[in-house]
Design a protein around this motif. Sequence first.
Motif, PDB file in Angstrom:
ATOM      1  N   PRO A  69       0.835  -1.205   0.000  1.00  0.00           N
ATOM      2  CA  PRO A  69       0.000   0.000   0.000  1.00  0.00           C
ATOM      3  C   PRO A  69       0.870   1.255   0.000  1.00  0.00           C
ATOM      4  N   ALA A  70       0.405   2.259  -0.683  1.00  0.00           N
ATOM      5  CA  ALA A  70       1.147   3.520  -0.752  1.00  0.00           C
ATOM      6  C   ALA A  70       1.207   4.160   0.632  1.00  0.00           C
ATOM      7  N   LEU A  71       2.298   4.876   0.855  1.00  0.00           N
ATOM      8  CA  LEU A  71       2.390   5.646   2.097  1.00  0.00           C
ATOM      9  C   LEU A  71       1.382   6.787   2.025  1.00  0.00           C
ATOM     10  N   PRO A  72       0.849   7.175   3.160  1.00  0.00           N
ATOM     11  CA  PRO A  72      -0.121   8.274   3.166  1.00  0.00           C
ATOM     12  C   PRO A  72       0.487   9.553   2.580  1.00  0.00           C
ATOM     13  N   THR A  73      -0.324  10.318   1.898  1.00  0.00           N
ATOM     14  CA  THR A  73       0.145  11.551   1.261  1.00  0.00           C
ATOM     15  C   THR A  73       0.492  12.626   2.287  1.00  0.00           C
ATOM     16  N   ARG A  74       0.056  12.480   3.521  1.00  0.00           N
ATOM     17  CA  ARG A  74       0.349  13.481   4.555  1.00  0.00           C
ATOM     18  C   ARG A  74       1.773  13.389   5.088  1.00  0.00           C
ATOM     19  N   TYR A  75       2.513  12.357   4.718  1.00  0.00           N
ATOM     20  CA  TYR A  75       3.899  12.239   5.152  1.00  0.00           C
ATOM     21  C   TYR A  75       4.741  13.327   4.508  1.00  0.00           C
ATOM     22  N   GLN A  76       5.707  13.813   5.287  1.00  0.00           N
ATOM     23  CA  GLN A  76       6.673  14.758   4.745  1.00  0.00           C
ATOM     24  C   GLN A  76       7.602  14.021   3.784  1.00  0.00           C
ATOM     25  N   ARG A  77       8.187  14.752   2.867  1.00  0.00           N
ATOM     26  CA  ARG A  77       9.098  14.126   1.888  1.00  0.00           C
ATOM     27  C   ARG A  77      10.247  13.385   2.585  1.00  0.00           C
ATOM     28  N   TRP A  78      10.821  13.996   3.626  1.00  0.00           N
ATOM     29  CA  TRP A  78      11.933  13.360   4.324  1.00  0.00           C
ATOM     30  C   TRP A  78      11.488  12.062   5.004  1.00  0.00           C
ATOM     31  N   GLU A  79      10.221  12.025   5.487  1.00  0.00           N
ATOM     32  CA  GLU A  79       9.709  10.813   6.116  1.00  0.00           C
ATOM     33  C   GLU A  79       9.575   9.674   5.103  1.00  0.00           C
ATOM     34  N   VAL A  80       9.124  10.002   3.912  1.00  0.00           N
ATOM     35  CA  VAL A  80       9.001   9.002   2.854  1.00  0.00           C
ATOM     36  C   VAL A  80      10.383   8.470   2.483  1.00  0.00           C
ATOM     37  N   THR A  81      11.344   9.374   2.349  1.00  0.00           N
ATOM     38  CA  THR A  81      12.708   8.960   1.999  1.00  0.00           C
ATOM     39  C   THR A  81      13.300   8.070   3.086  1.00  0.00           C
ATOM     40  N   VAL A  82      13.188   8.488   4.345  1.00  0.00           N
ATOM     41  CA  VAL A  82      13.724   7.689   5.457  1.00  0.00           C
ATOM     42  C   VAL A  82      13.023   6.329   5.509  1.00  0.00           C
ATOM     43  N   SER A  83      11.717   6.313   5.288  1.00  0.00           N
ATOM     44  CA  SER A  83      10.975   5.061   5.303  1.00  0.00           C
ATOM     45  C   SER A  83      11.478   4.102   4.226  1.00  0.00           C
ATOM     46  N   HIS A  84      11.607   4.589   3.003  1.00  0.00           N
ATOM     47  CA  HIS A  84      12.069   3.724   1.911  1.00  0.00           C
ATOM     48  C   HIS A  84      13.504   3.239   2.141  1.00  0.00           C
ATOM     49  N   VAL A  85      14.389   4.135   2.541  1.00  0.00           N
ATOM     50  CA  VAL A  85      15.789   3.753   2.772  1.00  0.00           C
ATOM     51  C   VAL A  85      15.868   2.727   3.902  1.00  0.00           C
ATOM     52  N   THR A  86      15.138   2.964   4.994  1.00  0.00           N
ATOM     53  CA  THR A  86      15.154   2.043   6.128  1.00  0.00           C
ATOM     54  C   THR A  86      14.631   0.668   5.730  1.00  0.00           C
ATOM     55  N   HIS A  87      13.522   0.636   4.990  1.00  0.00           N
ATOM     56  CA  HIS A  87      12.970  -0.659   4.569  1.00  0.00           C
ATOM     57  C   HIS A  87      13.943  -1.431   3.683  1.00  0.00           C
ATOM     58  N   TRP A  88      14.558  -0.761   2.719  1.00  0.00           N
ATOM     59  CA  TRP A  88      15.470  -1.481   1.823  1.00  0.00           C
ATOM     60  C   TRP A  88      16.750  -1.898   2.542  1.00  0.00           C
ATOM     61  N   LEU A  89      17.209  -1.087   3.487  1.00  0.00           N
ATOM     62  CA  LEU A  89      18.365  -1.501   4.284  1.00  0.00           C
ATOM     63  C   LEU A  89      18.010  -2.691   5.186  1.00  0.00           C
ATOM     64  N   LEU A  90      16.786  -2.688   5.724  1.00  0.00           N
ATOM     65  CA  LEU A  90      16.350  -3.836   6.518  1.00  0.00           C
ATOM     66  C   LEU A  90      16.316  -5.105   5.668  1.00  0.00           C
ATOM     67  N   TYR A  91      15.815  -5.001   4.450  1.00  0.00           N
ATOM     68  CA  TYR A  91      15.826  -6.167   3.550  1.00  0.00           C
ATOM     69  C   TYR A  91      17.258  -6.644   3.340  1.00  0.00           C
ATOM     70  N   ALA A  92      18.163  -5.717   3.076  1.00  0.00           N
ATOM     71  CA  ALA A  92      19.563  -6.095   2.842  1.00  0.00           C
ATOM     72  C   ALA A  92      20.151  -6.791   4.064  1.00  0.00           C
ATOM     73  N   ILE A  93      19.897  -6.263   5.249  1.00  0.00           N
ATOM     74  CA  ILE A  93      20.416  -6.851   6.487  1.00  0.00           C
ATOM     75  C   ILE A  93      19.781  -8.212   6.754  1.00  0.00           C
ATOM     76  N   ILE A  94      18.478  -8.329   6.468  1.00  0.00           N
ATOM     77  CA  ILE A  94      17.783  -9.592   6.708  1.00  0.00           C
ATOM     78  C   ILE A  94      18.355 -10.704   5.825  1.00  0.00           C
TER      79      ILE A  94
END
Length: 188
Positions: A69-94
Amino acid sequence: MVRKYTGVAIALHWLVALGIVVNVGLAWVWPYLTDDHVRPVIDLHKSIGITVLGLAIMRLLWRATHRPPALPTRYQRWEVTVSHVTHWLLYAIIFAMPLSGWIMDSAWKDAATHPMYLYGLVQWPRIAFGSIDPATRETLHAVFGAAHAWLAYVLYALVGLHIAGAFKHEWIDGHRELRRIVPGAGRD
């Protein structure tokens, strides 16, 4: 309305999370165990690590074929960026954690005389290092052991950031975002 992940994505998320939490606990506990108890705990840690790797592969395949599901549109741009980077780094670590552990275990000097069994039931293959000279195997064991340990610290930081972000959106911003990933949580 809160857009939720699919039931399969939710189940895989929480199974991977549970595996990680149990494995971290086992790694923290075994230095305090007697020699008779440490080997079974390490063997369980290895089995859970391989299970997490399998679940992570399934999760990535599910994600590739089922758009989250898409992230809510009310998120700040930096929050979306941090969310995507964190998720992909978590995948890499996992993926990196069990792979580095598997390589370390396969390069262990006593690997040939101590086979690994997945949950004590099925022999798990080791990566073939038998033809490599003992000094190189010991170096591989040490390097991947150190990498496994350092990756654990990165994992702690990323999981902390992931949880902090979820709680920020849920309790500070009042967005009720946990409903997207909590099993059985209803829609708004």
